[in-house]
Enzyme design. Structure first.
Site, PDB file in Angstrom:
ATOM      1  N   CYS A   1       0.814  -1.125   0.055  1.00  0.00           N
ATOM      2  CA  CYS A   1      -0.329   0.701   0.409  1.00  0.00           C
ATOM      3  C   CYS A   1       0.721   0.762  -0.787  1.00  0.00           C
ATOM      4  CB  CYS A   1      -0.838   0.369   1.231  1.00  0.00           C
ATOM      5  SG  CYS A   1      -1.642   1.274   1.193  1.00  0.00           S
TER       6      CYS A   1
ATOM      7  N   CYS B   1      -0.139   6.454   2.090  1.00  0.00           N
ATOM      8  CA  CYS B   1       0.930   7.467   2.750  1.00  0.00           C
ATOM      9  C   CYS B   1       1.588   7.635   1.630  1.00  0.00           C
ATOM     10  CB  CYS B   1       0.984   6.561   3.878  1.00  0.00           C
ATOM     11  SG  CYS B   1      -0.431   6.867   4.792  1.00  0.00           S
TER      12      CYS B   1
ATOM     13  N   CYS C   1      -2.072  -1.706   9.343  1.00  0.00           N
ATOM     14  CA  CYS C   1      -2.445  -0.015   9.037  1.00  0.00           C
ATOM     15  C   CYS C   1      -1.859   0.272  10.715  1.00  0.00           C
ATOM     16  CB  CYS C   1      -3.580   0.035   8.244  1.00  0.00           C
ATOM     17  SG  CYS C   1      -3.077   1.615   7.806  1.00  0.00           S
TER      18      CYS C   1
ATOM     19  N   GLN D   1     -15.239  14.487  11.242  1.00  0.00           N
ATOM     20  CA  GLN D   1     -13.613  14.762  10.817  1.00  0.00           C
ATOM     21  C   GLN D   1     -13.040  13.803  11.002  1.00  0.00           C
ATOM     22  OE1 GLN D   1     -12.299  17.016   9.065  1.00  0.00           O
ATOM     23  NE2 GLN D   1     -13.483  19.012   9.428  1.00  0.00           N
TER      24      GLN D   1
ATOM     25  N   GLU E   1     -27.145  21.979   6.976  1.00  0.00           N
ATOM     26  CA  GLU E   1     -27.059  21.206   5.796  1.00  0.00           C
ATOM     27  C   GLU E   1     -27.697  20.289   5.069  1.00  0.00           C
ATOM     28  OE1 GLU E   1     -24.815  17.371   5.091  1.00  0.00           O
ATOM     29  OE2 GLU E   1     -23.302  19.816   6.193  1.00  0.00           O
TER      30      GLU E   1
ATOM     31  N   ASN F   1     -17.218  25.651   5.503  1.00  0.00           N
ATOM     32  CA  ASN F   1     -16.259  24.475   6.326  1.00  0.00           C
ATOM     33  C   ASN F   1     -17.019  23.354   4.533  1.00  0.00           C
ATOM     34  OD1 ASN F   1     -14.993  22.331   6.934  1.00  0.00           O
ATOM     35  ND2 ASN F   1     -16.459  21.403   8.004  1.00  0.00           N
TER      36      ASN F   1
ATOM     37  N   CYS G   1     -10.231  22.992   2.965  1.00  0.00           N
ATOM     38  CA  CYS G   1      -8.860  21.195   3.050  1.00  0.00           C
ATOM     39  C   CYS G   1      -8.079  21.226   1.386  1.00  0.00           C
ATOM     40  CB  CYS G   1      -9.670  19.622   3.396  1.00  0.00           C
ATOM     41  SG  CYS G   1     -11.483  19.412   1.919  1.00  0.00           S
TER      42      CYS G   1
END
Length: 374
Positions: free
Chosen positions: A11, A14, A87, A210, A260, A306, A333
């Site tokens: 994997c 990351c 992981c 989050q 929302e 957000n 983000c």
């Protein structure tokens, strides 16, 4: 962080794992400063670092392999399952659920969905863990064909995972690259996972939260501190999810409204407000449509946004620019779309910023920016 899966090239999710963590943080801050142009008068608070491992509160596990030997992790480019149960990004309270869940696949005869042939039933298993170590487990299925077997064997799973509060089935009949479908069937009496932060939140199966609880706590604390300095009497929290910002910013002398699109998230936010005796109103609506239906002269003192990675967009940014809103708290983000949105709101200048490393070992992060009209 050392990861045997990464070292073996099983994997490579990351992508920055080979870089020292301090170097990662410096590179992320430099990147957002460059993208935003580091405007004059913008004060940068110290970067909020994350734990380097065991920080993820949610595992989105694609299911592959066979009923007898399922894999829980990701799918390779050919659609073959790659098992990632070891992981190190997952805390032990979450990782301990993986082996019982894999055994449950066999007990309930849940045939893993095969992407190349488009056959099978079980597509994903999604597991969330609260700060108290309690679990929410969701099985994403193509149909209800195996629902009776899941119900039959559910007592066994709850016995193996006694901290489980919520189990549900999500139906995703279409063959497409999404995590879940629209229809959810809750199989336990409890339908909500409590997330006990500074202000307790409630997480329903289709609600967004989050992925890094420790950093999320710091994000809400920083937003509350900056909001208190601005001292608004009225606040809108757009794209409010389960109400994280709205509930942390609520005060007895402050009118707070969260908006929302997700009905489930709004229901959870309302329950959290009632439980905490917090005076906040939540509306189920598209954030942009809700705002555009309001005359700019009736805007609140402070707006929290957000948004997803695409940003708030031209219509909402233009409305904010024309409004009476004195401050905007923008949690982003994606610095590229943030910079685009800031360019559409030149009267709202960025005065404070803080990078929060929500996603270690990747190029991604969260940036909280306070804008002030001037």
């Amino acid at each position: 962080m050392q990861c045997a899966l990464f070292d073996a090239e099983v994997c490579r999710s990351c992508t920055w794992l080979s870089r020292p963590y301090g170097e990662q943080l410096a590179a992320k801050e430099q990147h957002v400063r460059t993208v935003l142009g580091d405007p004059p008068g913008l004060a940068w608070a110290p970067v909020v670092a994350s734990a380097e491992q065991g920080f993820r509160n949610k595992a989105k596990l694609a299911v592959g392999g066979t009923v007898q030997q399922p894999t829980l992790g990701i799918l390779d480019p050919g659609g073959v399952g790659v098992d990632l149960r070891t992981c190190p990004l997952y805390p032990a309270t979450l990782a301990r659920s993986f082996d019982p869940l894999a055994e449950f696949v066999g007990r309930a005869s849940l045939t893993p969905y095969d992407v190349p042939t488009r056959r099978g039933e079980l597509k994903n298993v999604v597991v969330s863990v609260s700060p108290d170590g309690e679990l929410m487990v969701r099985f994403v299925l193509r149909s209800q064909e195996s629902l009776a077997r899941i119900r039959k064997h559910l007592p066994w799973l709850l016995g193996e995972l006694p901290t489980t509060r919520v189990v549900s089935v999500n139906l995703l009949p279409e063959h497409k690259a999404v995590l879940e479908g629209e229809h959810e069937i809750v199989l336990t009496e409890q339908a909500v996972l409590p997330m006990r932060l500074d202000v307790p939140l409630r997480l329903r199966p289709q609600s967004f939260f989050q992925t890094n609880t420790q950093v999320a706590v710091e994000l809400y604390r920083q937003a509350r501190a900056w909001a208190d300095d601005a001292a608004p009497s009225s606040v809108w929290d757009l794209y409010c999810g389960v109400g994280g910002f709205a509930l942390h910013l609520a005060r007895t002398d402050r009118e707070v409204t969260g908006v929302e699109l997700s009905d489930e998230a709004v229901a959870a936010a309302r329950e959290s407000a009632a439980e905490a005796a917090v005076d906040a109103t939540f509306v189920a609506a598209d954030a942009t449509a809700h705002v555009l239906a309001t005359p700019p002269g009736e805007a609140p003192d402070l707006v929290v946004v957000n948004p997803p990675r695409r940003g708030i967009g031209t219509e909402l940014a233009t409305w904010l620019e024309a409004s009476r809103t004195r401050h905007v708290l923008y949690s982003s983000c994606n610095p590229t779309t943030l910079a685009r949105d800031l360019a559409a709101m030149p009267s709202l200048r960025p005065v404070r910023a803080r990078l929060l490393d929500m996603f270690p070992h990747t190029a991604h992060s969260e940036l909280l920016t306070l804008l002030a009209r001037g």
